[in-house]
Design a protein around this motif. Sequence first.
Motif, short mmCIF file in Angstrom:
data_model
loop_
_atom_site.label_atom_id
_atom_site.label_comp_id
_atom_site.label_asym_id
_atom_site.label_seq_id
_atom_site.Cartn_x
_atom_site.Cartn_y
_atom_site.Cartn_z
N MET A 1 8.90 -7.49 108.08
CA MET A 1 9.28 -8.07 106.79
C MET A 1 8.36 -9.26 106.48
SD MET A 1 12.98 -9.57 105.53
CE MET A 1 13.84 -8.01 105.57
N PRO A 2 7.84 -9.33 105.25
CA PRO A 2 6.99 -10.47 104.87
C PRO A 2 7.77 -11.79 104.86
CG PRO A 2 6.76 -8.66 103.30
CD PRO A 2 7.91 -8.32 104.20
N VAL A 3 7.08 -12.87 105.11
CA VAL A 3 7.69 -14.19 105.16
C VAL A 3 8.40 -14.52 103.85
CG1 VAL A 3 7.18 -16.67 105.35
CG2 VAL A 3 6.07 -15.06 106.89
N GLU A 4 7.82 -14.12 102.74
CA GLU A 4 8.43 -14.40 101.43
C GLU A 4 9.81 -13.74 101.31
OE1 GLU A 4 4.18 -14.94 101.42
OE2 GLU A 4 5.33 -13.13 101.83
N GLU A 5 9.92 -12.51 101.79
CA GLU A 5 11.21 -11.82 101.73
C GLU A 5 12.23 -12.46 102.66
OE1 GLU A 5 11.22 -7.53 102.04
OE2 GLU A 5 9.30 -7.41 101.00
N PHE B 1 17.18 -15.70 103.26
CA PHE B 1 17.90 -16.84 103.81
C PHE B 1 18.02 -17.99 102.80
CE2 PHE B 1 16.83 -14.58 107.64
CZ PHE B 1 17.92 -14.80 108.47
N GLN B 2 17.50 -17.77 101.59
CA GLN B 2 17.50 -18.79 100.53
C GLN B 2 16.83 -20.07 101.02
OE1 GLN B 2 21.67 -18.98 99.43
NE2 GLN B 2 21.47 -17.18 98.12
N LEU B 3 15.63 -19.89 101.58
CA LEU B 3 14.84 -20.99 102.11
C LEU B 3 13.45 -20.95 101.51
CD1 LEU B 3 15.76 -20.60 105.88
CD2 LEU B 3 16.59 -22.39 104.35
N ASP B 4 12.74 -22.05 101.65
CA ASP B 4 11.35 -22.12 101.24
C ASP B 4 10.49 -21.39 102.29
OD1 ASP B 4 8.57 -23.71 101.22
OD2 ASP B 4 9.53 -23.88 99.25
N HIS C 1 7.83 -20.75 108.17
CA HIS C 1 6.67 -21.10 108.99
C HIS C 1 7.02 -22.21 109.99
CE1 HIS C 1 3.75 -18.50 107.15
NE2 HIS C 1 4.18 -18.86 105.95
N TYR C 2 7.87 -23.13 109.57
CA TYR C 2 8.34 -24.18 110.48
C TYR C 2 9.05 -23.55 111.68
CZ TYR C 2 11.52 -27.64 112.43
OH TYR C 2 12.23 -28.43 113.30
N HIS C 3 9.95 -22.61 111.42
CA HIS C 3 10.69 -21.97 112.50
C HIS C 3 9.76 -21.16 113.41
CE1 HIS C 3 14.76 -23.17 111.56
NE2 HIS C 3 14.50 -22.97 110.28
N LYS C 4 8.75 -20.51 112.84
CA LYS C 4 7.75 -19.80 113.65
C LYS C 4 7.06 -20.79 114.60
CE LYS C 4 4.74 -16.94 112.06
NZ LYS C 4 3.66 -16.39 111.25
#
Length: 175
Positions: free
Chosen positions: A26-30, A35-38, A43-46
């Motif tokens: 799944m792409p990061v944008e999706e 999760f209704q996040l930026d 990327h922070y969680h990664k």
Amino acid sequence: MQNPKRKGKDYTAKRKQMREYYVQGMPVEEIASLFQLDVRTIHYHKNVDLKKHHCDWEQLRLESMLGEEHIEGKNQAFLAALIECFEQELQQLKAEPDPDKRLKRLERYANGYHKLVAAGRSTEPGAQIHDIAATVLRTLATMAKEATRLDVVEFVIEHMDAICDHIRKHYGRDA
């Protein structure tokens, strides 16, 4: 003091879900939308997973896409080709009359081999964790010996492998 916005939220469980979606392709944008996040938060969680838990989402995604068997098959094919090249060179080495040239050739192959092995170990998080754990345990055993705490030395030596395995499982990719 705890941030009131974060009170009661389980970021570890959310991060695990985000990672699972990412590994599945799944792409990061999706994921961010789900999760209704930026996107930056994903990327922070990664980054947190990579730096604190040595869990590389990109590596996991690649392994998931290719499959462990595929990667292992490629490694085996590479190793077979490398051995075949070495066997051909070995025939030429045997034919070389100058012992100095033979020695230099052997040295070059030995150095190449050691570089390959070292490169493989340096990129394997489990190996790095195991090496660090073993170093810490050896240091602990040495310090205990100097303090004449032979019971500690015996315990560390007796349980070194089990302790290293536990640390690797706790801090490795499976964590």
